[in-house]
Design a protein around this motif. Structure first.
Motif, PDB file in Angstrom:
ATOM      1  N   ILE A   1      46.629  35.858  29.255  1.00  0.00           N
ATOM      2  CA  ILE A   1      45.556  35.400  28.363  1.00  0.00           C
ATOM      3  C   ILE A   1      44.648  34.404  29.085  1.00  0.00           C
ATOM      4  O   ILE A   1      43.423  34.437  28.933  1.00  0.00           O
ATOM      5  N   LEU A   2      45.239  33.515  29.893  1.00  0.00           N
ATOM      6  CA  LEU A   2      44.447  32.509  30.602  1.00  0.00           C
ATOM      7  C   LEU A   2      43.441  33.176  31.538  1.00  0.00           C
ATOM      8  O   LEU A   2      42.253  32.804  31.543  1.00  0.00           O
ATOM      9  N   GLU A   3      43.888  34.137  32.325  1.00  0.00           N
ATOM     10  CA  GLU A   3      42.965  34.793  33.255  1.00  0.00           C
ATOM     11  C   GLU A   3      41.886  35.581  32.503  1.00  0.00           C
ATOM     12  O   GLU A   3      40.758  35.713  32.984  1.00  0.00           O
ATOM     13  N   THR A   4      42.224  36.095  31.332  1.00  0.00           N
ATOM     14  CA  THR A   4      41.233  36.791  30.512  1.00  0.00           C
ATOM     15  C   THR A   4      40.248  35.805  29.902  1.00  0.00           C
ATOM     16  O   THR A   4      39.043  36.044  29.886  1.00  0.00           O
ATOM     17  N   LEU A   5      40.757  34.676  29.435  1.00  0.00           N
ATOM     18  CA  LEU A   5      39.921  33.671  28.769  1.00  0.00           C
ATOM     19  C   LEU A   5      38.863  33.111  29.707  1.00  0.00           C
ATOM     20  O   LEU A   5      37.694  32.939  29.315  1.00  0.00           O
ATOM     21  N   VAL A   6      39.236  32.825  30.955  1.00  0.00           N
ATOM     22  CA  VAL A   6      38.275  32.258  31.907  1.00  0.00           C
ATOM     23  C   VAL A   6      37.524  33.352  32.661  1.00  0.00           C
ATOM     24  O   VAL A   6      36.699  33.052  33.523  1.00  0.00           O
ATOM     25  N   ASP A   7      37.827  34.611  32.321  1.00  0.00           N
ATOM     26  CA  ASP A   7      37.175  35.767  32.947  1.00  0.00           C
ATOM     27  C   ASP A   7      37.303  35.702  34.467  1.00  0.00           C
ATOM     28  O   ASP A   7      36.322  35.814  35.210  1.00  0.00           O
ATOM     29  N   SER A   8      38.543  35.524  34.913  1.00  0.00           N
ATOM     30  CA  SER A   8      38.800  35.436  36.349  1.00  0.00           C
ATOM     31  C   SER A   8      38.411  36.742  37.043  1.00  0.00           C
ATOM     32  O   SER A   8      38.818  37.830  36.605  1.00  0.00           O
ATOM     33  N   PRO A   9      37.626  36.669  38.122  1.00  0.00           N
ATOM     34  CA  PRO A   9      37.229  37.892  38.828  1.00  0.00           C
ATOM     35  C   PRO A   9      38.359  38.500  39.655  1.00  0.00           C
ATOM     36  O   PRO A   9      38.232  39.628  40.140  1.00  0.00           O
ATOM     37  N   GLU A  10      39.469  37.761  39.842  1.00  0.00           N
ATOM     38  CA  GLU A  10      40.591  38.260  40.643  1.00  0.00           C
ATOM     39  C   GLU A  10      41.871  38.211  39.809  1.00  0.00           C
ATOM     40  O   GLU A  10      42.789  37.442  40.077  1.00  0.00           O
ATOM     41  N   LYS A  11      41.918  39.026  38.775  1.00  0.00           N
ATOM     42  CA  LYS A  11      43.062  39.013  37.849  1.00  0.00           C
ATOM     43  C   LYS A  11      44.302  39.623  38.507  1.00  0.00           C
ATOM     44  O   LYS A  11      44.208  40.582  39.281  1.00  0.00           O
ATOM     45  N   HIS A  12      45.456  39.054  38.187  1.00  0.00           N
ATOM     46  CA  HIS A  12      46.728  39.580  38.662  1.00  0.00           C
ATOM     47  C   HIS A  12      47.223  40.693  37.740  1.00  0.00           C
ATOM     48  O   HIS A  12      46.884  40.736  36.555  1.00  0.00           O
ATOM     49  N   ASN A  13      48.056  41.542  38.274  1.00  0.00           N
ATOM     50  CA  ASN A  13      48.755  42.536  37.463  1.00  0.00           C
ATOM     51  C   ASN A  13      50.007  41.857  36.915  1.00  0.00           C
ATOM     52  O   ASN A  13      51.102  41.975  37.476  1.00  0.00           O
ATOM     53  N   ILE A  14      49.823  41.118  35.840  1.00  0.00           N
ATOM     54  CA  ILE A  14      50.909  40.310  35.287  1.00  0.00           C
ATOM     55  C   ILE A  14      52.070  41.184  34.828  1.00  0.00           C
ATOM     56  O   ILE A  14      53.248  40.815  34.978  1.00  0.00           O
ATOM     57  N   VAL A  15      51.762  42.350  34.275  1.00  0.00           N
ATOM     58  CA  VAL A  15      52.831  43.230  33.796  1.00  0.00           C
ATOM     59  C   VAL A  15      53.739  43.650  34.950  1.00  0.00           C
ATOM     60  O   VAL A  15      54.967  43.635  34.828  1.00  0.00           O
ATOM     61  N   ALA A  16      53.155  43.987  36.093  1.00  0.00           N
ATOM     62  CA  ALA A  16      53.957  44.385  37.250  1.00  0.00           C
ATOM     63  C   ALA A  16      54.810  43.226  37.754  1.00  0.00           C
ATOM     64  O   ALA A  16      55.982  43.406  38.127  1.00  0.00           O
ATOM     65  N   ILE A  17      54.237  42.015  37.771  1.00  0.00           N
ATOM     66  CA  ILE A  17      54.999  40.833  38.194  1.00  0.00           C
ATOM     67  C   ILE A  17      56.163  40.580  37.234  1.00  0.00           C
ATOM     68  O   ILE A  17      57.286  40.273  37.650  1.00  0.00           O
ATOM     69  N   ALA A  18      55.900  40.752  35.932  1.00  0.00           N
ATOM     70  CA  ALA A  18      56.941  40.537  34.928  1.00  0.00           C
ATOM     71  C   ALA A  18      58.072  41.552  35.084  1.00  0.00           C
ATOM     72  O   ALA A  18      59.252  41.214  34.890  1.00  0.00           O
ATOM     73  N   GLU A  19      57.729  42.789  35.432  1.00  0.00           N
ATOM     74  CA  GLU A  19      58.761  43.813  35.627  1.00  0.00           C
ATOM     75  C   GLU A  19      59.645  43.467  36.822  1.00  0.00           C
ATOM     76  O   GLU A  19      60.871  43.626  36.772  1.00  0.00           O
TER      77      GLU A  19
END
Length: 292
Positions: free
Chosen positions: A160-178
């Motif tokens: 949510i944080l990376e989406t909220l600040v509209d980060s241009p280099e978003k991580h694949n959080i789902v893959a990291i969580a897996e």
């Protein structure tokens, strides 16, 4: 709570009352709506003094008082009950996830630098996370009713944080969580291997009855009840025999109550995977058991 195969099993609700040791940490029931009001008042107090605002010492509360672990060119410190992290940075302190990945992701790369305040909280029945961004008066609150394989609330808040600040280099959080989830389960396997390697073979112990006693801490407000039941030595925290555990001989006068991940989950206990958690070493003076 999560099983070793990624499923979930319902556990008893974790009662917290004024007679429980964790009452100061999680003795208040709340919800996202109420917490947003609470944190808005905190952010308002950080901007200007208001006699009606309940937060009177907010500058001291939110100021950094000690450096956080790990190198960082941008600020990373601990305030009074809050982590401070100057983005782009990790949002990792107080999260279990640092145990499950080699490096926590540096969030919000390429976005405007700003200060974030955050903290997480965990019990066997929940994982929760909050992030405050004073510059934009934004607050992220994630509440869950689950103890997963890894801290899901931290991953959700990060996404949510990376989406909220509209980060241009978003991580694949789902893959990291897996990846973290698999590691969380693997640590249980490694715990059992480490425990077996640490065992000294062919040692003996005293007759089981000699270990039976109520062993109290020095201030007298917490004890472990060691007792015999059907020829088995058992341990009950605070004398709660409805939630007791069998002690098996490890070596010499050391016993263990080691469980598998799924056994631990069925008991509704926190998923500790350090070996010291699972060893009970009785103290011997002469031929007598005098403590543990």
């Amino acid at each position: 709570m999560a099983t070793s195969h990624g499923g979930f099993q319902l556990i008893d609700s974790q009662h917290v009352g004024d007679d429980k040791i964790m009452f100061g940490a999680n003795g208040v029931n709340s919800c996202v709506q109420d917490l947003l009001v609470f944190y808005k008042a905190m952010l308002d107090a950080s901007e200007h003094s208001d006699n009606d605002n309940p937060f009177k010492n907010i500058e001291a509360i939110l100021s950094g008082h000690m450096p956080a672990s790990g190198p960082s060119l941008l600020e990373r410190s601990y305030a009074l009950g809050w982590h401070r992290s100057q983005l782009p940075n990790t949002i990792a302190g107080s999260s279990m996830n640092g145990n499950y990945v080699s490096d926590m992701p540096v969030l919000c790369r390429g976005s405007k630098s700003q200060l974030a305040f955050y903290h997480g909280g965990h019990s066997t029945a929940s994982q929760n996370w909050v992030i405050m961004l004073p510059e934009t008066k934004s607050v992220i609150v994630v509440l869950t009713n689950t103890m997963g394989n890894g801290d899901a609330s931290n991953w959700v808040a990060s996404l949510i944080l990376e989406t909220l600040v509209d980060s241009p280099e978003k991580h694949n959080i789902v893959a990291i969580a897996e990846t973290a989830s698999k590691r969380a389960t693997q640590l249980w396997v490694e715990l059992h291997e480490k425990m077996e390697k640490g065992r000294i073979p062919d040692t003996t112990h005293k007759p089981a009855a000699q270990y039976v006693a109520k062993h109290w801490n020095h201030v007298g407000n917490w004890h472990m009840d060691i007792y015999l039941e059907q020829d088995s030595l058992r341990m009950a925290f605070q004398g709660d025999r409805q939630r007791s555990h069998v002690l098996t001989h490890y070596h010499h006068d050391v016993f263990t109550w080691l469980m598998t991940q799924d056994e631990n989950m069925k008991h509704g206990r926190f998923p500790y995977t350090s070996s010291g958690q699972w060893l009970i070493k009785f103290q011997i003076k002469g031929y007598e058991v005098v403590g543990l």
